[in-house]
Design a protein around this motif. Structure first.
Motif, PDB file in Angstrom:
ATOM      1  N   ALA A   1     -44.690  21.148  85.949  1.00  0.00           N
ATOM      2  CA  ALA A   1     -44.107  21.971  84.906  1.00  0.00           C
ATOM      3  C   ALA A   1     -44.662  21.576  83.520  1.00  0.00           C
ATOM      4  O   ALA A   1     -44.961  22.436  82.688  1.00  0.00           O
ATOM      5  N   ILE A   2     -44.794  20.279  83.286  1.00  0.00           N
ATOM      6  CA  ILE A   2     -45.360  19.811  82.012  1.00  0.00           C
ATOM      7  C   ILE A   2     -46.793  20.287  81.873  1.00  0.00           C
ATOM      8  O   ILE A   2     -47.221  20.752  80.807  1.00  0.00           O
ATOM      9  N   ASN A   3     -47.552  20.199  82.965  1.00  0.00           N
ATOM     10  CA  ASN A   3     -48.946  20.620  82.943  1.00  0.00           C
ATOM     11  C   ASN A   3     -49.063  22.111  82.664  1.00  0.00           C
ATOM     12  O   ASN A   3     -49.883  22.555  81.850  1.00  0.00           O
ATOM     13  N   SER A   4     -48.242  22.896  83.341  1.00  0.00           N
ATOM     14  CA  SER A   4     -48.254  24.343  83.142  1.00  0.00           C
ATOM     15  C   SER A   4     -47.913  24.698  81.696  1.00  0.00           C
ATOM     16  O   SER A   4     -48.566  25.551  81.074  1.00  0.00           O
ATOM     17  N   THR A   5     -46.910  24.017  81.137  1.00  0.00           N
ATOM     18  CA  THR A   5     -46.511  24.255  79.755  1.00  0.00           C
ATOM     19  C   THR A   5     -47.625  23.893  78.769  1.00  0.00           C
ATOM     20  O   THR A   5     -47.909  24.634  77.825  1.00  0.00           O
TER      21      THR A   5
ATOM     22  N   ALA B   1     -48.621  14.648  82.314  1.00  0.00           N
ATOM     23  CA  ALA B   1     -48.324  15.391  83.541  1.00  0.00           C
ATOM     24  C   ALA B   1     -49.135  14.846  84.713  1.00  0.00           C
ATOM     25  O   ALA B   1     -48.608  14.688  85.829  1.00  0.00           O
TER      26      ALA B   1
ATOM     27  N   SER C   1     -51.947  28.928  83.494  1.00  0.00           N
ATOM     28  CA  SER C   1     -50.585  28.379  83.428  1.00  0.00           C
ATOM     29  C   SER C   1     -49.635  29.154  84.326  1.00  0.00           C
ATOM     30  O   SER C   1     -48.777  28.558  84.999  1.00  0.00           O
TER      31      SER C   1
ATOM     32  N   ILE D   1     -45.942  25.962  91.726  1.00  0.00           N
ATOM     33  CA  ILE D   1     -44.807  25.029  91.742  1.00  0.00           C
ATOM     34  C   ILE D   1     -43.610  25.660  92.441  1.00  0.00           C
ATOM     35  O   ILE D   1     -42.953  25.041  93.294  1.00  0.00           O
ATOM     36  N   ILE D   2     -43.322  26.912  92.097  1.00  0.00           N
ATOM     37  CA  ILE D   2     -42.187  27.615  92.715  1.00  0.00           C
ATOM     38  C   ILE D   2     -42.398  27.758  94.217  1.00  0.00           C
ATOM     39  O   ILE D   2     -41.483  27.519  95.025  1.00  0.00           O
TER      40      ILE D   2
ATOM     41  N   ALA E   1     -47.584  27.651  87.501  1.00  0.00           N
ATOM     42  CA  ALA E   1     -46.128  27.789  87.596  1.00  0.00           C
ATOM     43  C   ALA E   1     -45.732  28.459  88.906  1.00  0.00           C
ATOM     44  O   ALA E   1     -44.757  28.055  89.568  1.00  0.00           O
ATOM     45  N   SER E   2     -46.476  29.465  89.318  1.00  0.00           N
ATOM     46  CA  SER E   2     -46.189  30.155  90.586  1.00  0.00           C
ATOM     47  C   SER E   2     -46.371  29.214  91.764  1.00  0.00           C
ATOM     48  O   SER E   2     -45.598  29.246  92.733  1.00  0.00           O
TER      49      SER E   2
END
Length: 309
Positions: A1-5, A29, A91, A98-99, A95-96
């Protein structure tokens, strides 16, 4: 999440300090991601499969490094998008992912409880030979990932040439990681060959003047870097209690990060003071010295089977 942000924030950055701050987020991250992944793999593997499993994990990571720039080039040139949009796309993909990973793993979550302890640093001090080898290889690796592209550009390589050269570097790494189970039976000898391979690649880089020679250099270094890290980690893990594996991997990655920072920090000023080829000659000479050290202490560079408590 940190990386995506952090990647998304890069797309809206307006100044160099902002970019530096967001890149620091990416580094944090990575620090949260890599050691726990290796610890999970080490804990779920036995002594016979640990090197192979960690190598394959790294192999898939390298494959991502190879595919990413190629897809980025397609987006930039084929679809006429900007770098900012490319960062936003990356990003959202991350994020996708990760989900998706959370959804497929929610029924098989294993909790590992380990507290921070300085004992892991003390454990690493038991492997001075490995630490010296590790700092040399990570410093060289840091140079190849940071200032080497600029060196290639100054040597007359075009952007397409550099992309192809790093693709060859990636292919060399993937093949080496895929075959490491077969070439790692004599660990100390394989490590010595890896250090020689890195040193030869650095020396060839210093005198190269064509894309073929640079490709040969990167193939040599790709082989050396790829087999070095799983084998040195195995040496340490095999001589450490399994309950300490997570902490010792964290300490190992700390040394890895120190070397990664040393390489560009020294390489840049050396190149500015003595010429673009000088960092590679300097690290080639260091590599020869490290090779002699590895040969002298080769018995300490063999993994040891222990009874984990």
């Amino acid at each position: 999440a940190i990386n995506s942000t952090s990647i998304y924030l890069l797309s809206i950055a307006q100044s160099v300090p902002e970019i530096m701050g967001f890149r620091i987020m990416t580094g944090i991250a990575h620090a949260f991601f890599w050691p726990p992944c290796q610890a999970i793999i080490a804990n779920e593997s036995n002594e016979q499969t640990r090197v192979r499993n960690i190598s394959w994990f790294t192999m898939f990571f390298v494959m991502g490094f190879m595919i990413g720039p190629l897809l980025g080039t397609v987006f930039l040139e084929g679809l006429d998008v900007t770098y900012r949009i490319l960062f936003q796309i990356a990003s959202f993909i991350l994020a996708s992912t990760i989900i998706f990973a959370l959804l497929i793993s929610r029924k098989s979550i294993t909790n590992h409880h380990e507290r921070f302890s300085l004992s892991s640093i003390k454990e690493m001090k038991k492997f001075p030979e490995v630490i010296i080898l590790l700092i040399f290889c990570t410093s060289s690796f840091g140079i190849i990932l940071s200032i080497y592209p600029a060196f290639l550009n100054d040597s007359g390589m075009s952007d397409t040439d550099i992309l192809l050269l790093y693709f060859a570097f990636g292919i060399s790494r993937v093949i080496s990681l895929a075959l490491i189970g077969k070439i790692s039976r004599k660990t100390s000898q394989t490590l010595i060959v890896a250090i020689i391979s890195i040193s030869v690649g650095l020396a060839i880089s210093a005198v190269s003047d064509s894309i073929i020679m640079f490709a040969i250099a990167l193939v040599f270094m790709g082989f050396g870097f790829s087999i070095f890290f799983p084998l040195t980690l195995e040496i340490i893990l095999s001589k450490t209690s399994k309950r300490m594996s997570g902490k010792i991997i964290g300490a190992y990655e700390t040394v890895f990060g120190i070397g990664w920072a040393i390489g560009p920090t020294l390489g840049g000023p050396i190149a500015q003071s003595f010429g673009n080829q000088s960092p590679y000659l300097v690290f080639f000479i260091i590599g020869i010295a490290v090779t002699v050290l590895a040969i002298k202490y080769r018995k300490k560079l063999e993994p040891k089977r222990i009874q984990n408590s």
